[in-house]
Enzyme design. Structure first.
Site, mmCIF file in Angstrom:
data_model
loop_
_atom_site.group_PDB
_atom_site.id
_atom_site.type_symbol
_atom_site.label_atom_id
_atom_site.label_comp_id
_atom_site.label_asym_id
_atom_site.label_seq_id
_atom_site.Cartn_x
_atom_site.Cartn_y
_atom_site.Cartn_z
ATOM 1 N N CYS A 52 -18.440 -8.078 -1.387
ATOM 2 C CA CYS A 52 -17.927 -7.541 -0.313
ATOM 3 C C CYS A 52 -16.587 -8.081 0.035
ATOM 4 O O CYS A 52 -16.660 -8.921 -0.428
ATOM 5 C CB CYS A 52 -19.013 -6.866 0.808
ATOM 6 S SG CYS A 52 -19.625 -9.016 1.361
ATOM 7 N N CYS A 102 -17.650 -12.336 0.603
ATOM 8 C CA CYS A 102 -17.117 -12.972 0.131
ATOM 9 C C CYS A 102 -15.932 -13.536 -0.733
ATOM 10 O O CYS A 102 -15.078 -14.809 -1.146
ATOM 11 C CB CYS A 102 -17.671 -12.219 -1.247
ATOM 12 S SG CYS A 102 -19.586 -11.650 -1.744
ATOM 13 N N ASP A 104 22.435 1.912 -1.126
ATOM 14 C CA ASP A 104 23.684 1.471 -1.546
ATOM 15 C C ASP A 104 24.256 2.724 -2.748
ATOM 16 O O ASP A 104 23.427 3.961 -3.100
ATOM 17 C CB ASP A 104 23.540 0.538 -2.650
ATOM 18 C CG ASP A 104 24.625 0.329 -3.647
ATOM 19 O OD1 ASP A 104 26.174 -0.359 -2.699
ATOM 20 O OD2 ASP A 104 24.550 -0.170 -4.412
ATOM 21 N N ASP A 146 20.648 -2.335 -5.901
ATOM 22 C CA ASP A 146 20.472 -2.545 -6.428
ATOM 23 C C ASP A 146 22.135 -3.317 -6.953
ATOM 24 O O ASP A 146 23.145 -3.225 -6.653
ATOM 25 C CB ASP A 146 21.119 -1.019 -8.025
ATOM 26 C CG ASP A 146 21.119 -2.046 -9.552
ATOM 27 O OD1 ASP A 146 20.010 -2.215 -10.085
ATOM 28 O OD2 ASP A 146 22.927 -2.062 -10.314
#
Length: 784
Positions: free
Chosen positions: A75, A78, A483, A678
């Site tokens: 869970c 933990c 861009d 980019d």
């Protein structure tokens, strides 16, 4: 001696003339190997540099990072325990664990602590850690499923048998003789024992570990409820008085284990894409040492490949490393890496990606990148980084859940006291129902399971998530800043015209420009190199790039510059001849070549707008988003592209600094900015935006600064991805609302005595399962 301590004691005995002490011993001491625990011998192997090659990265002189799998996680509590325990070790810089994948990313200073010490610390609190390996992960997953299924089967069998003995007692309604009823109780007790000591063992083990470490995890209320009901039933059976709850206990355990088993299966299926990436590379490669004269092959382990090796990849085989085709014509299946479903043609000179599949004819490939330098390795590292980082919404849910468990224990005690005073006969099962029905498992699952499903679905579409917060932030974005070159356009610039202005001919101008741009990653630089036709470049010295301006260097002893007119001339008011000014106004990108004083030539370059760009911009407008074009190109080119795509706000001739300022101005006005770019010039502005997307073919620096990488470079995938992120955020809200609503409704009903223990088990398991199933809806998005 078995250890240094015994050696010191023995030395002291001998030095003090007490060696007669050894005459009375009747056995030799253990050797070091015999005395040393086996687990420590195993952990010591993890400190060997050769052993660490496959899963440890060096981040500095002494800083290291490892990718591990944790076994025993049940869970969110933990996760919290391991992060807190390991994070406090001296020398550990950080640890991040993903609940859905059980993957941990640990960073430490190797001069202060060894990896074996970290693994030993994890083992000390009841968990096991292993280096991440796809095969090992599969083995652990299979073991988890097998163990869970066996425990579920035992609980189900025990539940059915106990109900067979409990049902006659219920329908008899007091008319059954005491000896027969006693027999039924003892039979139920015996049949419940395997359910308690085998099926329920993980609950008790985890609860004991939590209490021993002075914290309250989610298994504590479950273990208390099961243990209290079973203990009371055993006592009632022994004294032949009071009620027994063996049927409720077995039924509750069965439903709880059933819910966890279904949740585990759903979680493992959502990780299928991530795990599949790790299995793409083959174990062996067919190397051709004598290529091209001799074509004999020899088998070699992929990890032993080197740059420059030539490998033969037959049809149906996976390409073992990044490289370039030397001979052959075929097609490659790149779907799992880029989301592109159509095979990609490969011929001599084509670049290939390690992990993709050759589906046509044999290919001879020259290896160019191996190990962590490959594209597949970079993708896996980015995905690991994203899965390890916790968004704020996850941290908030975990924090609420941890407080909720403590409050639940307090409420359960108060309920027990009240009902023991008001109606002692009902006090126990009501308290058990309160402990079980409101355990906040669904709350802890609500966000991480949805983000995991979303990340897997986005990866299948070619949109790779590289930061934990990315999905949530993209869903909230109000402004999308694009861009132009390589983003809204394909980025494959081509030279379409040359205008010499200082006595040079066109060929000489192209040669000078290509030589300056020879090492550039920018699409404009590649266009010049392609136009030059692969001939030998001129020798360019002292080449330097000025982001947003151009490139300068020395050729033949003279300084040359290529880029903006004001950059190549050093004069922002430079006047071009009239025929040159009219030549520049055609709407294409124009780049100048100069010597620092005057323009020597002008180059016109064209780029193609991506076919999907228009539909993406239109979809953003329909969704009420603001779209901005932010480019370093001239105003004529920028306005031309914006007019075609329907973008109203344009910022042209922007330098990296002005791009950064533009995004900051939008953010200052309250905008949540998504930047899509980019290239190296975009790295600073990608870092400034709240969420950023880099095109998969862009420069490496831009990709590492971004929160997403569009591997497919298909803007339709980005459009689908935005819709998927918005649906993810909506489903996270639904999960959280459901989790809170369920607990607020179930708790009063349980306190009032309307919820039996077995019904509490169904409610708790059902709420967690509902969260998982709701999250799986993210895989299906209507993109129209």
């Amino acid at each position: 001696m078995c250890c240094l301590g015994c050696q010191a004691v023995a030395q002291s005995i001998v030095d003090n003339g007490l060696s007669d002490y050894y005459r009375s011993r009747d056995a030799l001491p253990e050797t070091q190997r015999e005395a040393r625990p086996a687990i420590l011998d195993q952990l010591a192997l993890f400190d060997h540099s050769e052993f660490q090659k496959s899963f440890v990265r060096a981040l500095g002189d002494t800083e290291r990072e490892a990718s591990l799998i944790l076994e025993g996680i049940t869970c969110a509590a933990c996760i919290w325990l391991n992060e807190q325990h390991v994070g406090r070790l001296p020398g550990v810089i950080g640890i991040d664990i993903n609940y859905a994948s059980r993957r941990a990313r640990v960073r430490w200073d190797d001069s202060k602590i060894k990896l074996s010490d970290i693994l030993a610390a994890i083992a000390a609190i009841g968990y096991r850690a292993y280096p991440y390996d796809a095969a090992k992960n599969d083995e652990i997953s299979r073991k988890e499923r097998r163990d869970a299924l066996w425990r579920l089967w035992v609980a189900g069998f025990g539940m059915m048998q106990v109900m067979m003995y409990a049902y006659p007692v219920y329908i008899a309604d007091g008319d059954m003789t005491s000896d027969i009823e006693s027999l039924m109780r003892w039979a139920s007790l015996l049949l419940t024992l395997p359910v308690i000591f085998y099926s329920s063992a993980p609950f008790f083990k985890n609860a004991w570990r939590d209490l021993r470490l002075r914290r309250v995890g989610m298994d504590v209320p479950v273990a208390l409820g099961i243990g209290a009901a079973f203990a009371a039933s055993c006592w009632a059976t022994l004294v032949q008085a009071g009620e027994v709850y063996f049927d409720s206990v077995t039924m509750f355990v069965f439903f709880l284990l059933g819910g966890r088993y279904l949740e585990m299966n759903a979680r493992q299926k959502t990780l299928a894409v991530t795990e599949a990436l790790a299995k793409l590379l083959p174990a062996f490669a067919q190397v051709v040492p004598g290529f091209p004269e001799r074509r004999e092959t020899e088998q070699r382990v992929v990890s032993d490949l080197h740059v420059g090796d030539v490998v033969l990849v037959r049809p149906g085989e996976a390409i073992p490393a990044d490289g370039r085709v030397l001979e052959g014509r075929s097609a490659a299946d790149e779907a799992l890496l880029s989301g592109e479903s159509k095979p990609v043609e490969k011929k001599a000179g084509s670049a290939v990606i390690g992990g993709t599949t050759n589906i046509g004819s044999p290919l001879f490939i020259c290896v160019e990148q191996v190990g962590e330098a490959t594209k597949l390795s970079a993708i896996i590292q980015l995905m690991e980084r994203a899965s390890a980082e916790k968004p704020k919404i996850v941290e908030l849910a975990d924090r609420i859940a941890s407080y909720f468990v403590g409050a639940l224990i307090f409420v359960a005690v108060a309920v027990a006291v009240f009902w023991y005073w008001f109606d002692p006969a009902r006090a126990l099962w009501i308290t058990v129902s309160v402990l079980v029905v409101t355990c906040p498992c669904a709350l802890s699952l609500a966000t991480p399971i949805a983000l995991t499903v979303a990340a897997g679905a986005l990866a299948r579409d070619g949109l790779l998530v590289t930061r934990g917060h990315a999905i949530e932030t993209l869903a909230r974005a109000t402004h999308f800043v694009f861009d132009k070159t390589g983003t809204l356009t394909v980025g494959r610039m081509r030279l379409i015209g040359v205008l010499p202005l200082a006595g040079y001919d066109e060929t000489a101008c192209i040669a000078l420009a290509a030589s300056l741009e020879a090492s550039s990653e920018h699409p404009i630089g590649r266009a010049f190199c392609e136009a030059f036709g692969g001939r030998d470049f001129l020798v360019a010295e002292a080449v330097s790039s000025q982001p947003g301006q151009g490139v300068s260097g020395r050729i033949g002893g003279g300084e040359l510059r290529i880029g903006r007119i004001e950059f190549v001339t050093g004069n922002s008011a430079y006047d071009l001849p009239e025929h040159a000014q009219s030549w520049m106004s055609a709407g294409d990108t124009v780049v100048a070549l100069g010597d620092g004083r005057e323009v020597l030539a002008l180059f016109r370059l064209g780029d193609e707008i991506r076919a999907e760009a228009g539909s993406l911009i239109a979809a953003l407008h329909r969704a009420g988003k603001r779209v901005v074009l932010l480019t370093g190109d001239g105003a004529v080119v920028a306005n031309h592209v914006a007019g075609i795509l329907g973008i109203d706000e344009v910022h042209a001739e922007a330098t990296p600094e002005s791009k950064h300022q533009c995004v900051r101005a939008l953010q200052a006005a309250g905008a949540v900015v998504a930047m899509i770019g980019d290239g190296v010039n975009d790295a600073p502005v990608l870092a400034q935006a709240q969420v950023s997307i880099a095109m998969g073919g862009g420069a490496q620096l831009a990709r590492t600064q971004s929160d997403f990488v569009l591997l497919s470079e298909n803007l339709d995938h980005l459009r689908h991805g935005i819709l998927r992120c918005e649906k993810t955020l909506s489903i996270i809200r639904q999960n959280l609302w459901w989790s809170f609503a369920y607990n607020f409704v179930a708790l009063p009903l349980a306190i009032a005595g309307f919820v039996t223990p077995w019904l509490a088990g169904i409610g708790m398991s059902g709420s967690s399962l509902l969260v998982v199933l709701n999250s799986l809806r993210i895989q299906h998005v209507d993109s129209d």
